[in-house]
Design a protein around this motif. Structure first.
Motif, short mmCIF file in Angstrom:
data_model
loop_
_atom_site.label_atom_id
_atom_site.label_comp_id
_atom_site.label_asym_id
_atom_site.label_seq_id
_atom_site.Cartn_x
_atom_site.Cartn_y
_atom_site.Cartn_z
N GLN A 123 36.03 46.25 43.98
CA GLN A 123 36.19 47.69 43.84
C GLN A 123 35.96 48.11 42.39
N ALA A 124 36.41 47.30 41.44
CA ALA A 124 36.21 47.63 40.03
C ALA A 124 34.72 47.61 39.70
N LEU A 173 38.96 41.51 46.41
CA LEU A 173 38.76 42.91 46.79
C LEU A 173 38.92 43.83 45.60
N GLN A 174 39.92 43.57 44.76
CA GLN A 174 40.15 44.41 43.59
C GLN A 174 38.99 44.30 42.61
N SER A 175 38.48 43.11 42.38
CA SER A 175 37.37 42.96 41.45
C SER A 175 36.10 43.59 42.02
N GLN A 203 33.04 50.79 41.11
CA GLN A 203 33.37 51.98 40.35
C GLN A 203 32.65 52.00 39.01
N ALA A 230 42.92 39.31 47.94
CA ALA A 230 43.29 40.59 47.33
C ALA A 230 42.63 40.74 45.96
N GLN A 231 42.63 39.66 45.17
CA GLN A 231 41.99 39.71 43.85
C GLN A 231 40.49 39.92 43.98
N GLU A 280 46.45 36.12 48.33
CA GLU A 280 46.35 36.59 46.94
C GLU A 280 44.92 36.50 46.43
#
Length: 85
Positions: free
Chosen positions: A50-51, A46-48, A54, A43-44, A40
Protein backbone atom coordinates in the motif's frame (compact mmCIF):
# COMPACT_ATOMS: atom_id res chain seq x y z
CA UNK A 1 -54.94 -8.01 11.59
CA UNK A 2 -52.57 -6.48 9.03
CA UNK A 3 -50.51 -4.83 11.77
CA UNK A 4 -50.08 -8.14 13.61
CA UNK A 5 -49.09 -9.94 10.40
CA UNK A 6 -46.58 -7.24 9.60
CA UNK A 7 -45.13 -7.36 13.12
CA UNK A 8 -44.74 -11.16 12.93
CA UNK A 9 -43.11 -10.90 9.51
CA UNK A 10 -40.64 -8.26 10.70
CA UNK A 11 -39.81 -10.31 13.80
CA UNK A 12 -39.17 -13.45 11.77
CA UNK A 13 -37.00 -11.48 9.36
CA UNK A 14 -34.93 -10.09 12.24
CA UNK A 15 -34.47 -13.54 13.77
CA UNK A 16 -33.47 -15.01 10.40
CA UNK A 17 -30.98 -12.20 9.81
CA UNK A 18 -29.42 -12.65 13.24
CA UNK A 19 -29.10 -16.41 12.75
CA UNK A 20 -27.53 -15.92 9.33
CA UNK A 21 -25.03 -13.37 10.68
CA UNK A 22 -23.86 -15.76 13.41
CA UNK A 23 -23.29 -18.68 11.03
CA UNK A 24 -19.94 -17.35 9.70
CA UNK A 25 -16.52 -18.08 11.18
CA UNK A 26 -15.85 -14.51 12.22
CA UNK A 27 -12.71 -13.63 14.15
CA UNK A 28 -10.72 -16.51 15.59
CA UNK A 29 -7.92 -16.40 18.11
CA UNK A 30 -4.78 -18.50 17.84
CA UNK A 31 -1.81 -19.08 20.13
CA UNK A 32 0.18 -21.00 17.49
CA UNK A 33 3.46 -19.08 16.95
CA UNK A 34 3.76 -20.28 13.33
CA UNK A 35 0.31 -18.94 12.44
CA UNK A 36 1.01 -15.67 14.22
CA UNK A 37 4.29 -15.07 12.37
CA UNK A 38 2.67 -15.98 9.04
CA UNK A 39 -0.15 -13.49 9.63
CA UNK A 40 2.33 -10.78 10.71
CA UNK A 41 4.40 -11.30 7.55
CA UNK A 42 1.32 -11.05 5.34
CA UNK A 43 0.23 -7.87 7.14
CA UNK A 44 3.67 -6.29 6.65
CA UNK A 45 3.63 -7.25 2.96
CA UNK A 46 0.20 -5.63 2.54
CA UNK A 47 1.34 -2.47 4.32
CA UNK A 48 4.48 -2.15 2.19
CA UNK A 49 2.42 -2.76 -0.95
CA UNK A 50 0.00 0.00 0.00
CA UNK A 51 2.88 2.38 0.75
CA UNK A 52 4.38 1.67 -2.69
CA UNK A 53 1.08 2.30 -4.45
CA UNK A 54 0.56 5.60 -2.62
CA UNK A 55 4.09 6.83 -3.43
CA UNK A 56 3.67 5.95 -7.13
CA UNK A 57 0.49 8.02 -7.49
CA UNK A 58 1.00 11.54 -8.89
CA UNK A 59 0.10 14.39 -6.60
CA UNK A 60 -2.75 16.71 -7.53
CA UNK A 61 -1.79 20.34 -7.91
CA UNK A 62 -4.53 22.64 -6.68
CA UNK A 63 -3.83 25.34 -9.28
CA UNK A 64 -4.02 23.01 -12.29
CA UNK A 65 -7.78 22.99 -12.86
CA UNK A 66 -8.89 23.00 -16.48
CA UNK A 67 -12.13 24.26 -17.93
CA UNK A 68 -14.22 21.71 -19.76
CA UNK A 69 -14.32 22.26 -23.50
CA UNK A 70 -17.80 22.57 -24.92
CA UNK A 71 -19.31 23.61 -21.62
CA UNK A 72 -22.97 24.59 -21.78
CA UNK A 73 -23.91 28.24 -21.48
CA UNK A 74 -26.07 29.58 -18.75
CA UNK A 75 -29.76 30.22 -19.42
CA UNK A 76 -29.22 33.99 -19.49
CA UNK A 77 -26.49 33.72 -22.13
CA UNK A 78 -28.60 31.31 -24.20
CA UNK A 79 -31.66 33.61 -24.00
CA UNK A 80 -29.59 36.65 -24.94
CA UNK A 81 -28.05 34.86 -27.93
CA UNK A 82 -31.46 33.61 -29.09
CA UNK A 83 -33.02 37.06 -28.76
CA UNK A 84 -30.31 38.77 -30.81
CA UNK A 85 -30.72 36.45 -33.83
Amino acid sequence: MKKISLAVLVSLSAITGAAFAQSGEGVTMSTDPAKISDIEQRAQALQSGQANVQSDMPTHKSGAHHKKSGAKHSKKAANAAGASE
